[in-house]
Design a protein around this motif. Structure first.
Motif, PDB file in Angstrom:
ATOM      1  N   LEU A  88       0.827  -1.205   0.000  1.00 51.00           N
ATOM      2  CA  LEU A  88       0.000   0.000   0.000  1.00 51.00           C
ATOM      3  C   LEU A  88       0.864   1.258   0.000  1.00 51.00           C
ATOM      4  CD1 LEU A  88      -3.074   0.447   0.047  1.00 51.00           C
ATOM      5  CD2 LEU A  88      -2.915   0.736   2.517  1.00 51.00           C
ATOM      6  N   ASP A  89       1.899   1.262   0.829  1.00 50.41           N
ATOM      7  CA  ASP A  89       2.819   2.406   0.860  1.00 50.41           C
ATOM      8  C   ASP A  89       3.496   2.599  -0.490  1.00 50.41           C
ATOM      9  OD1 ASP A  89       2.201   2.737   3.524  1.00 50.41           O
ATOM     10  OD2 ASP A  89       3.965   1.661   4.256  1.00 50.41           O
ATOM     11  N   ASN A  90       3.902   1.473  -1.104  1.00 45.30           N
ATOM     12  CA  ASN A  90       4.649   1.575  -2.354  1.00 45.30           C
ATOM     13  C   ASN A  90       3.799   2.010  -3.518  1.00 45.30           C
ATOM     14  OD1 ASN A  90       7.678   0.410  -2.917  1.00 45.30           O
ATOM     15  ND2 ASN A  90       6.914   0.001  -0.865  1.00 45.30           N
ATOM     16  N   CYS A  91       2.522   1.737  -3.490  1.00 40.76           N
ATOM     17  CA  CYS A  91       1.650   2.233  -4.558  1.00 40.76           C
ATOM     18  C   CYS A  91       1.705   3.757  -4.610  1.00 40.76           C
ATOM     19  CB  CYS A  91       0.216   1.764  -4.332  1.00 40.76           C
ATOM     20  SG  CYS A  91      -0.008   0.011  -4.637  1.00 40.76           S
ATOM     21  N   PHE A  92       1.732   4.387  -3.445  1.00 34.07           N
ATOM     22  CA  PHE A  92       1.859   5.848  -3.384  1.00 34.07           C
ATOM     23  C   PHE A  92       3.273   6.288  -3.754  1.00 34.07           C
ATOM     24  CE2 PHE A  92       3.042   9.733  -1.247  1.00 34.07           C
ATOM     25  CZ  PHE A  92       1.953  10.569  -1.430  1.00 34.07           C
ATOM     26  N   LEU A  93       4.269   5.661  -3.131  1.00 38.01           N
ATOM     27  CA  LEU A  93       5.632   6.158  -3.244  1.00 38.01           C
ATOM     28  C   LEU A  93       6.257   5.882  -4.608  1.00 38.01           C
ATOM     29  CD1 LEU A  93       6.798   5.119   0.328  1.00 38.01           C
ATOM     30  CD2 LEU A  93       6.437   7.450  -0.498  1.00 38.01           C
ATOM     31  N   VAL A  94       5.966   4.729  -5.215  1.00 37.69           N
ATOM     32  CA  VAL A  94       6.502   4.449  -6.549  1.00 37.69           C
ATOM     33  C   VAL A  94       5.875   5.395  -7.576  1.00 37.69           C
ATOM     34  CG1 VAL A  94       6.586   2.730  -8.394  1.00 37.69           C
ATOM     35  CG2 VAL A  94       7.081   2.048  -6.038  1.00 37.69           C
ATOM     36  N   ALA A  95       4.561   5.580  -7.467  1.00 32.82           N
ATOM     37  CA  ALA A  95       3.898   6.534  -8.361  1.00 32.82           C
ATOM     38  C   ALA A  95       4.457   7.939  -8.163  1.00 32.82           C
ATOM     39  CB  ALA A  95       2.389   6.522  -8.119  1.00 32.82           C
ATOM     40  N   TYR A  96       4.734   8.299  -6.927  1.00 31.59           N
ATOM     41  CA  TYR A  96       5.303   9.606  -6.611  1.00 31.59           C
ATOM     42  C   TYR A  96       6.698   9.741  -7.217  1.00 31.59           C
ATOM     43  CZ  TYR A  96       6.701  13.635  -3.741  1.00 31.59           C
ATOM     44  OH  TYR A  96       7.127  14.859  -3.311  1.00 31.59           O
ATOM     45  N   ALA A  97       7.519   8.696  -7.063  1.00 30.14           N
ATOM     46  CA  ALA A  97       8.887   8.751  -7.578  1.00 30.14           C
ATOM     47  C   ALA A  97       8.901   8.864  -9.097  1.00 30.14           C
ATOM     48  CB  ALA A  97       9.657   7.508  -7.126  1.00 30.14           C
ATOM     49  N   ILE A  98       8.061   8.076  -9.772  1.00 33.20           N
ATOM     50  CA  ILE A  98       8.014   8.122 -11.239  1.00 33.20           C
ATOM     51  C   ILE A  98       7.491   9.479 -11.713  1.00 33.20           C
ATOM     52  CG2 ILE A  98       6.900   7.142 -13.283  1.00 33.20           C
ATOM     53  CD1 ILE A  98       6.888   4.439 -11.795  1.00 33.20           C
ATOM     54  N   GLY A  99       6.392   9.919 -11.099  1.00 33.85           N
ATOM     55  CA  GLY A  99       5.798  11.185 -11.510  1.00 33.85           C
ATOM     56  C   GLY A  99       6.683  12.387 -11.263  1.00 33.85           C
ATOM     57  N   MET A 100       7.541  12.305 -10.238  1.00 35.76           N
ATOM     58  CA  MET A 100       8.371  13.453  -9.880  1.00 35.76           C
ATOM     59  C   MET A 100       9.357  13.813 -10.985  1.00 35.76           C
ATOM     60  SD  MET A 100       8.927  15.796  -7.694  1.00 35.76           S
ATOM     61  CE  MET A 100       8.134  15.273  -6.171  1.00 35.76           C
ATOM     62  N   PHE A 101       9.867  12.823 -11.728  1.00 34.45           N
ATOM     63  CA  PHE A 101      10.833  13.114 -12.788  1.00 34.45           C
ATOM     64  C   PHE A 101      10.196  13.891 -13.938  1.00 34.45           C
ATOM     65  CE2 PHE A 101      12.907   9.484 -10.685  1.00 34.45           C
ATOM     66  CZ  PHE A 101      14.167  10.019 -10.500  1.00 34.45           C
ATOM     67  N   PHE A 102       8.890  13.776 -14.090  1.00 40.18           N
ATOM     68  CA  PHE A 102       8.192  14.524 -15.136  1.00 40.18           C
ATOM     69  C   PHE A 102       7.570  15.814 -14.593  1.00 40.18           C
ATOM     70  CE2 PHE A 102       8.042  10.022 -16.206  1.00 40.18           C
ATOM     71  CZ  PHE A 102       8.577  10.023 -17.473  1.00 40.18           C
ATOM     72  N   SER A 103       7.300  15.814 -13.303  1.00 37.48           N
ATOM     73  CA  SER A 103       6.594  16.946 -12.708  1.00 37.48           C
ATOM     74  C   SER A 103       7.377  18.242 -12.823  1.00 37.48           C
ATOM     75  CB  SER A 103       6.298  16.648 -11.232  1.00 37.48           C
ATOM     76  OG  SER A 103       5.628  17.720 -10.624  1.00 37.48           O
ATOM     77  N   TYR A 144      -7.776   0.373  -2.658  1.00 39.09           N
ATOM     78  CA  TYR A 144      -6.900   1.229  -1.851  1.00 39.09           C
ATOM     79  C   TYR A 144      -5.567   1.460  -2.560  1.00 39.09           C
ATOM     80  CZ  TYR A 144     -10.350   0.229   1.730  1.00 39.09           C
ATOM     81  OH  TYR A 144     -11.530   0.119   2.419  1.00 39.09           O
ATOM     82  N   CYS A 145      -5.061   0.448  -3.275  1.00 43.35           N
ATOM     83  CA  CYS A 145      -3.810   0.616  -4.024  1.00 43.35           C
ATOM     84  C   CYS A 145      -3.984   1.618  -5.166  1.00 43.35           C
ATOM     85  CB  CYS A 145      -3.351  -0.730  -4.570  1.00 43.35           C
ATOM     86  SG  CYS A 145      -2.716  -1.872  -3.327  1.00 43.35           S
ATOM     87  N   LEU A 146      -5.118   1.528  -5.865  1.00 45.65           N
ATOM     88  CA  LEU A 146      -5.361   2.447  -6.982  1.00 45.65           C
ATOM     89  C   LEU A 146      -5.470   3.889  -6.494  1.00 45.65           C
ATOM     90  CD1 LEU A 146      -6.035   2.975  -9.964  1.00 45.65           C
ATOM     91  CD2 LEU A 146      -8.442   2.522  -9.417  1.00 45.65           C
ATOM     92  N   VAL A 147      -6.210   4.101  -5.421  1.00 49.90           N
ATOM     93  CA  VAL A 147      -6.368   5.456  -4.887  1.00 49.90           C
ATOM     94  C   VAL A 147      -5.023   6.004  -4.415  1.00 49.90           C
ATOM     95  CG1 VAL A 147      -7.417   6.808  -3.038  1.00 49.90           C
ATOM     96  CG2 VAL A 147      -8.785   5.134  -4.272  1.00 49.90           C
ATOM     97  N   GLN A 148      -4.222   5.161  -3.766  1.00 51.97           N
ATOM     98  CA  GLN A 148      -2.901   5.601  -3.303  1.00 51.97           C
ATOM     99  C   GLN A 148      -1.991   5.960  -4.469  1.00 51.97           C
ATOM    100  OE1 GLN A 148      -2.830   6.623  -0.152  1.00 51.97           O
ATOM    101  NE2 GLN A 148      -1.221   5.258   0.585  1.00 51.97           N
ATOM    102  N   ALA A 149      -2.029   5.155  -5.545  1.00 49.64           N
ATOM    103  CA  ALA A 149      -1.176   5.431  -6.705  1.00 49.64           C
ATOM    104  C   ALA A 149      -1.562   6.747  -7.381  1.00 49.64           C
ATOM    105  CB  ALA A 149      -1.262   4.277  -7.697  1.00 49.64           C
ATOM    106  N   LEU A 150      -2.858   6.967  -7.553  1.00 52.63           N
ATOM    107  CA  LEU A 150      -3.315   8.214  -8.166  1.00 52.63           C
ATOM    108  C   LEU A 150      -2.970   9.412  -7.291  1.00 52.63           C
ATOM    109  CD1 LEU A 150      -6.803   7.052  -9.510  1.00 52.63           C
ATOM    110  CD2 LEU A 150      -4.735   7.509 -10.846  1.00 52.63           C
ATOM    111  N   ASN A 151      -3.088   9.236  -5.980  1.00 48.82           N
ATOM    112  CA  ASN A 151      -2.728  10.315  -5.054  1.00 48.82           C
ATOM    113  C   ASN A 151      -1.233  10.612  -5.131  1.00 48.82           C
ATOM    114  OD1 ASN A 151      -3.129  12.291  -3.162  1.00 48.82           O
ATOM    115  ND2 ASN A 151      -3.419  10.906  -1.445  1.00 48.82           N
TER     116      ASN A 151
END
Length: 494
Positions: A88-103, A144-151
């Motif tokens: 659950l934590d990684n769904c948020f954090l991996v999405a965050y890490a990937i998105g940050m390089f484009f953000s 919960y994983c999907l919502v965390q990843a989108l967040n």
């Protein structure tokens, strides 16, 4: 002649520029506080989703078929709950890490006000959706994983945007001190998020997410109405890094000095497009120091985010506190982080050694983490003291790298006054750090069933690696203090 009231004298003693800069610090502080405020509830709610049901008094009319798991929230009611929390934590954090390089690249090309406000509103929506899982009785892990990843994706709008905005308004001066105070928004957000989530965690844990979600969405509306991106938008004076590069007190080789001198004599002001062209990803990587600080932050953030997501559960398991008490006690780590961030900024401003300051704090943090695991639960006073010390030493380097260091590198002399690189540089550094933030909680979830000692050994090893990655920069800073210059060696110092 009547004298002015003392309060009016104080107000009029500050210039218009000073008031605008103070206003920008306050609003960006509030904005990023809400980002962390909305991230924190998951760490508080974990100990509620999986409890020791034998200690919970159940209603007399409830037909209980399994006394070991009746009070847990499926799917976290099984023995692999720690692994599921890590996922659950990684769904948020991996999405965050990937998105940050484009953000960061988006942040340079889009209006910061629109970018930041839309990110906060969407983050509020996804945080609320997570909490609604309680009222909708959702027990599917994928939801919960999907919502965390989108967040995680939409939360990448926050850091590059607020750092770029503050960097637009403040020059190099006492940037470490100013940003050390400003960066306390991370810890303040964690503290407020813990306290708000703790109010509802034992009764209706859904509100632990819904209330922070409403708060960050409201902050997004305020951002849209009031944020001022650049000083020139309101006819304020530009900060130091926007001016000629010759005004920067940085070491240069003789050849580079001649090149800059000839450029400045031939044209008084460089073409505007040279100052406003957005930098490429590879171009940002070539800025001296970006790679080293990015990799250092990977391991520093690994440690910080492992504490962020697992400390309340660790305290509840080892010290046997209830979820609310464990959440409240974990806020002391963030209180220490506030002090550590300010202290790191002051020391680095005074010494001129950003890398050395980070390295020294990381070196001290390693044995402190070992002591906390060994004696940290020997009485409440010891627990409080160790949490404050660990918070200061762990979060101090993390705060310095993500603020003052990122702003320094984003306005480095090699950019020749182009401040539009700030968002990309910040995103690269924090994005690399976010890889560590994703790895840390996942490793904690995998390792913790073998014992919490092994989790702390992993954190100590990460601290040591973070120090080693800064060794080249520390060496150069120490040589500078000893009187060696770049001209003596024929190369360009960072």
């Amino acid at each position: 002649m009547r004298s002015l009231a003392p309060g009016i004298k104080l107000i009029t003693s500050f210039s218009r520029d000073s008031w605008y800069r103070f206003f920008i610090l306050i609003v960006t502080f509030v904005f990023y506080t809400t980002y962390h405020l909305s991230r924190k509830p998951i760490s508080i709610v974990k100990s509620q989703l999986h409890r020791n049901c034998s200690y919970v008094v159940h209603p007399a009319d409830l037909n209980i078929t399994d006394n070991d798991t009746w009070c847990d929230w499926a799917p976290f009611d099984q023995n692999n709950y720690q692994y599921l929390f890590g996922v659950l934590d990684n769904c948020f954090l991996v999405a965050y890490a990937i998105g940050m390089f484009f953000s960061g690249m988006f942040g340079e090309r889009l209006p910061l006000r629109y970018y930041l406000s839309s990110g906060m509103i969407l983050s509020g929506l996804f945080t609320v959706l997570f909490g609604l899982g309680f009222y909708w009785q959702i027990h599917a892990l994928w939801y919960y994983c999907l919502v965390q990843a989108l967040n995680g994706l939409v939360q990448t709008t926050g850091w590059p945007a607020v750092v770029a905005c503050v960097g637009n308004w403040f020059g190099k001066g006492k940037r470490g001190f100013i940003m050390g105070i400003w960066n306390s928004h991370t810890s303040v957000g964690n503290i407020l998020g813990s306290l708000i989530a703790g109010v509802y965690v034992s009764s209706s844990w859904g509100l632990s997410f819904i209330v922070p979600g409403i708060i960050i969405a409201s902050a997004g509306v305020i951002c849209f109405l009031f944020l001022v991106e650049k000083p020139e938008d309101v006819n304020c004076t530009l900060p130091q890094h926007h001016e000629s590069v010759e005004q920067e007190p940085l070491l240069r080789t003789a050849s580079s000095n001649e090149e800059i001198s000839s450029t400045n004599t031939s044209t008084a002001v460089e073409p505007a497009e040279d100052h406003t062209e957005a930098i490429s990803f590879c171009g940002a990587l070539r800025i001296p120091g970006v790679v080293e600080f990015s990799l250092c932050l990977l391991f520093a953030k690994l440690v910080s985010y492992t504490f962020l997501y697992w400390l309340p559960l660790y305290i509840a398991n080892v010290a046997h506190f209830d979820p609310k008490e464990a959440g409240d006690l974990s806020t002391l780590f963030d209180v220490g982080g506030i002090v550590g961030g300010i202290l790191a900024g002051v020391i680095s401003d005074y010494s001129g050694g950003r890398a050395t300051t980070c390295c020294a704090m990381l070196i001290i943090a390693a044995p402190m983490l070992f002591l906390y695991n060994k004696i940290g639960q020997n009485g409440l006073p010891t627990t409080i003291g160790m949490l404050l010390w660990c918070g200061a030493l762990v979060n101090g380097p993390y705060a310095l790298i993500t603020t003052a260091v990122s702003a320094d590198l984003g306005t480095h002399e090699c950019l020749r006054g182009n401040s539009r690189a700030l968002s990309t540089v910040t995103a690269i550094i924090d994005g690399t750090g976010s890889i560590g933030a994703a790895i840390g909680p996942l490793l904690a979830g995998l390792i913790s069933p073998t014992g919490w000692n092994n989790v702390f050994y992993m954190l100590i090893a990460a601290d040591v690696l973070a120090c080693l990655l800064l060794s080249r920069l520390v060496y150069k800073e120490v040589r500078g203090w000893c009187g060696y210059s770049s001209r003596q060696r024929g190369f360009k110092e960072i």
